[in-house]
Structures are given as C-alpha cells and as structure tokens.
Scaffold this motif. Structure first.
Motif, PDB file in Angstrom:
ATOM      1  N   LYS A   1     -20.826  47.161   8.533  1.00 56.84           N
ATOM      2  CA  LYS A   1     -19.615  47.398   9.294  1.00 56.84           C
ATOM      3  C   LYS A   1     -18.490  46.598   8.644  1.00 56.84           C
ATOM      4  N   LEU A   2     -17.514  47.318   8.071  1.00 54.16           N
ATOM      5  CA  LEU A   2     -16.431  46.664   7.354  1.00 54.16           C
ATOM      6  C   LEU A   2     -15.372  46.191   8.349  1.00 54.16           C
ATOM      7  N   THR A   3     -14.986  44.947   8.211  1.00 51.04           N
ATOM      8  CA  THR A   3     -13.878  44.417   9.024  1.00 51.04           C
ATOM      9  C   THR A   3     -12.549  44.548   8.290  1.00 51.04           C
ATOM     10  N   LYS A   4     -12.600  44.907   7.014  1.00 52.96           N
ATOM     11  CA  LYS A   4     -11.393  45.080   6.209  1.00 52.96           C
ATOM     12  C   LYS A   4     -11.675  46.122   5.140  1.00 52.96           C
ATOM     13  N   SER A   5     -10.709  47.005   4.901  1.00 49.65           N
ATOM     14  CA  SER A   5     -10.910  48.077   3.930  1.00 49.65           C
ATOM     15  C   SER A   5     -11.044  47.522   2.523  1.00 49.65           C
ATOM     16  N   LEU A   6     -11.987  48.054   1.766  1.00 45.96           N
ATOM     17  CA  LEU A   6     -12.214  47.637   0.391  1.00 45.96           C
ATOM     18  C   LEU A   6     -11.481  48.553  -0.569  1.00 45.96           C
ATOM     19  N   TYR A   7     -10.916  47.956  -1.612  1.00 49.52           N
ATOM     20  CA  TYR A   7     -10.204  48.739  -2.619  1.00 49.52           C
ATOM     21  C   TYR A   7     -11.179  49.680  -3.331  1.00 49.52           C
ATOM     22  N   GLY A   8     -10.805  50.921  -3.459  1.00 48.73           N
ATOM     23  CA  GLY A   8     -11.647  51.905  -4.119  1.00 48.73           C
ATOM     24  C   GLY A   8     -12.330  52.867  -3.174  1.00 48.73           C
ATOM     25  N   LEU A   9     -12.430  52.510  -1.902  1.00 48.29           N
ATOM     26  CA  LEU A   9     -13.016  53.426  -0.929  1.00 48.29           C
ATOM     27  C   LEU A   9     -12.013  54.526  -0.587  1.00 48.29           C
ATOM     28  N   LYS A  10     -12.516  55.672  -0.152  1.00 50.89           N
ATOM     29  CA  LYS A  10     -11.616  56.769   0.165  1.00 50.89           C
ATOM     30  C   LYS A  10     -10.776  56.482   1.404  1.00 50.89           C
ATOM     31  N   GLN A  11     -11.215  55.546   2.241  1.00 49.22           N
ATOM     32  CA  GLN A  11     -10.437  55.186   3.421  1.00 49.22           C
ATOM     33  C   GLN A  11      -9.349  54.161   3.097  1.00 49.22           C
ATOM     34  N   ALA A  12      -9.395  53.567   1.891  1.00 50.97           N
ATOM     35  CA  ALA A  12      -8.487  52.473   1.566  1.00 50.97           C
ATOM     36  C   ALA A  12      -7.032  52.924   1.572  1.00 50.97           C
TER      37      ALA A  12
END
Length: 386
Positions: free
Chosen positions: A17-28
């Motif tokens: 469960k991500l608490t912060k968006s990671l660079y490179g993900l499509k949701q970023a």
C-alpha cells in the motif's frame, strides 16, 4: 518485485500500500497534476472547464494564463509582476527551473516578432530526414502521389513493419505545425498492421516534400481580428473497402489557423449530402469548444462565427426545420448544426468549391490547387531551404 531487506513474510497474496506515488508508475502523472492543480487553485488561479490543463487569473492590473503539460509549464500574460509572483511561488513549492522567454516547447520552435508568432518543427523534421537517410533526396512540390490505388493492393509486404510504424508516429506529431499532412498520414496510418512497399514509397514522397521546406510552420499575426470562421468539407465514400467518408475542417481566428481535423467517419453515409452534414456537425462542436476556450482566456469575439460549406443540400437540411424522410435515420446529435443556427450562435454560408480550404483535409488536390491553399492556411517558412 523483491521484498526490501528486513521484511520477512511467508504469506502469499499480499500487496504493498503506497502512501506516496512513485516516479515511473502510471498513476504518478495523475497524482502530480492533482497536486499542482490544487496548489494553483489555492493561489487564486481558476482551472478552465474547457481545458483542464489551462489555469487563468484575472486581477485589476492584468490577466495571466498558465498552461501545463506534465511537468512543463508555459506562462503568458500582460502583467510581469503577476508572472514573476507565480514563478516565485512555484519555485518555493516545487523547485522549478526558469528557462526564460519561450523559444522551444515540446519540439516546437517559437519565433516572435512585432508582426506575430511563428511555430515550426524544423529540427524535428531534419532529424526525421537524417534518420531515414533522406537528407540528400530530391525535393517534391506536393506531399502526395496522384495514383493511390497501389495502397490497397495486398502484396509486397515489408519485412520490418516496425520502421514504418515508427515513422508514421513521428509524422503524426509533425502535423502539429503542418496541417496539410493530416489527410496523407491519416490514410497511411490505416495500413499499420500489414504495410507494403507501396506504402513506404508514399512515405518517402512525403519526406521529399518535407525536404523542400523543413522550416515551414504556422504564423499567428499580431493584428489578426478576433473572429472565428471555419470551412467544413467531406469526401463521400473515400475508403474503397469500408465505403466510409472522410470529415475535414479548418477553423481560423481571424487569419490564424487554430484548429483542424481529418478523420474517417464512423458510419457509412448514404449520400454525399449526408456525409457533408455529418462533417458540419463535427465542425460546429469544435467551434463551440473554441468559443468556451476564448471565454476562459478573456477574449471577446468581434462577431458571430461563420461556417462555410460548399454543399447546397447540406445547408438546406441545416436550415430546414421540417422532418425529411432522407434525414430521419441520422443521429439526433447531428442536428446540433440546426440548433446553433436557430439560436443565432452561428452563420452558415456558401462557398465556391475552388475556394474551399478544407479540401486539403479530405482529398488530394492538384498541385496547383495545393500551392494555392497552403499560403491561405497561414503556413510560411522563415528559414532558407535546407
């Protein structure tokens, strides 16, 4: 994905469960835009409903517009104090890099003078010629061939279709400053799955024309009147396999071309009049969107938009309120043309076929006709030929 050091688990089916968006993900990108837009709204910028990437702010001393493309931002306005203020705020919040006056943006070269603004993709066009080995080719006077019957022959397939597909994608981006290429590239993109040598020869012919004028681009005059006018056209049953027609239109703000399209219609039209009427509906919707956009930019139009059509019967259907047996099968949303005319939001006027500028978006005109249309679209070159 491997577990980080120090985390030991033997349970299957667990997820992070991500608490912060990671660079490179499509949701970023979505998360970044949401963060940026919420901040701009908090500093009294208004997000446009017509284009969600446009933010505007009107004060007593001026007007400022901010356009966002991922992490690239363009600022424009008539108040340097407000422009410097928003740059400082953005820098404190996101640590931005100020590149100064706009000269390049997403591969588009911007040249400014007292007469207006010129947009071109000279470097991008020369890079395509260099990649394909066409720098030393003989220039052509038109970007299309007279006979296209060979495009529909199913033989001599390319051994490597990937190169054809990549080239089509690059030429599609080139149409941002070369509208007359839309119909040709739109036609060639329909053979992406099984391209042949004939298709590649047509692309080479397009590259030969680009070689003749690599710096050609759109010019937006500073003294252009703020009046919308549009040209709508269609080519009935263009495709010999599906028998579907092609819609084409171009819209000007004064003398500056600001919107255009060349697209195959979704359904088969029973007559050329029906195909023209469908093209009118698409043009009217685009005009309405542009009017909304002009309102967001605090730009007042100098008159009612004018739409030119060279089909008499299509104009008759648009003005006639009676139910006709030949139009009852047309979708209800296509009658938006008639609605806008009745409300006085649009003037539908005739135009001679030899003065129809939208012809270049639906068919291959003669080279003399092509040479006459291009300057009327506001396309000029400011560099010497390569």
């Amino acid at each position: 994905m491997e577990l980080p050091q120090g985390l030991n688990t033997h349970k299957e089916g667990q997820v992070y469960k991500l608490t912060k968006s990671l660079y490179g993900l499509k949701q970023a990108s979505r998360q970044w835009f949401e963060k940026l837009s919420s901040y701009l709204i908090s500093v009294n910028y208004n997000q446009s409903k017509s284009d969600h990437s446009l933010f505007t702010k009107k004060t007593a001393t001026g007007f400022t517009a901010l356009l966002v493309y991922v992490d690239d931002i363009v600022l424009a306005g008539n108040s340097m104090d407000e422009i410097n203020s928003i740059k400082d705020l953005l820098h404190k919040r996101f640590r931005i890099k100020d590149l100064g006056e706009l000269k390049y943006f997403l591969g588009l070269k911007v040249a400014r003078s007292k007469k207006g603004i010129h947009l071109c993709q000279r470097k991008y066009a020369l890079d395509i010629l260099e990649e394909t080995g066409m720098q030393g080719c003989k220039p052509s006077s038109t970007p299309f061939l007279k006979d296209i019957s060979s495009l529909y022959k199913e033989d001599n397939y390319l051994d490597d279709p990937q190169s054809y597909r990549r080239l089509i994608g690059k030429l599609l981006y080139l149409t941002n400053t070369r509208p007359y290429l839309c119909f040709t590239i739109n036609l060639l993109s329909q053979f992406m799955q099984f391209p042949t040598n004939s298709h590649y020869q047509v692309i080479q012919h397009v590259l030969r024309y680009i070689k003749s004028s690599p710096s050609e681009g759109l010019f937006f005059a500073a003294d252009s009147p703020k009046h919308l006018k549009a040209f709508s056209d269609s080519d009935w049953a263009t495709c010999p396999t599906t028998r579907r027609s092609t819609t084409g239109f171009c819209i000007f703000l004064g003398s500056s071309l600001i919107s255009w399209k060349s697209k195959k219609q979704r359904t088969v039209s029973r007559s050329s009049t029906e195909a023209e009427y469908r093209a009118l509906a698409a043009t009217v919707c685009e005009i309405q969107w542009l009017r909304y956009l002009l309102q967001d930019l605090q730009t007042e139009e100098s008159g009612v938009p004018v739409l030119y059509c060279d089909n008499k019967f299509a104009r008759h259907i648009a003005h006639n309120q009676s139910f006709h047996k030949r139009t009852k099968h047309i979708e209800l949303d296509r009658h938006v043309v008639r609605e806008k005319i009745q409300e006085g939001l649009l003037h539908l006027l005739p135009v001679r076929s030899n003065e129809q500028l939208a012809d270049i978006f639906t068919k291959f005109p003669h080279r003399v006709r092509f040479g006459a249309i291009v300057p009327k679209l506001g396309l000029i070159g400011i560099h010497r030929p390569a």
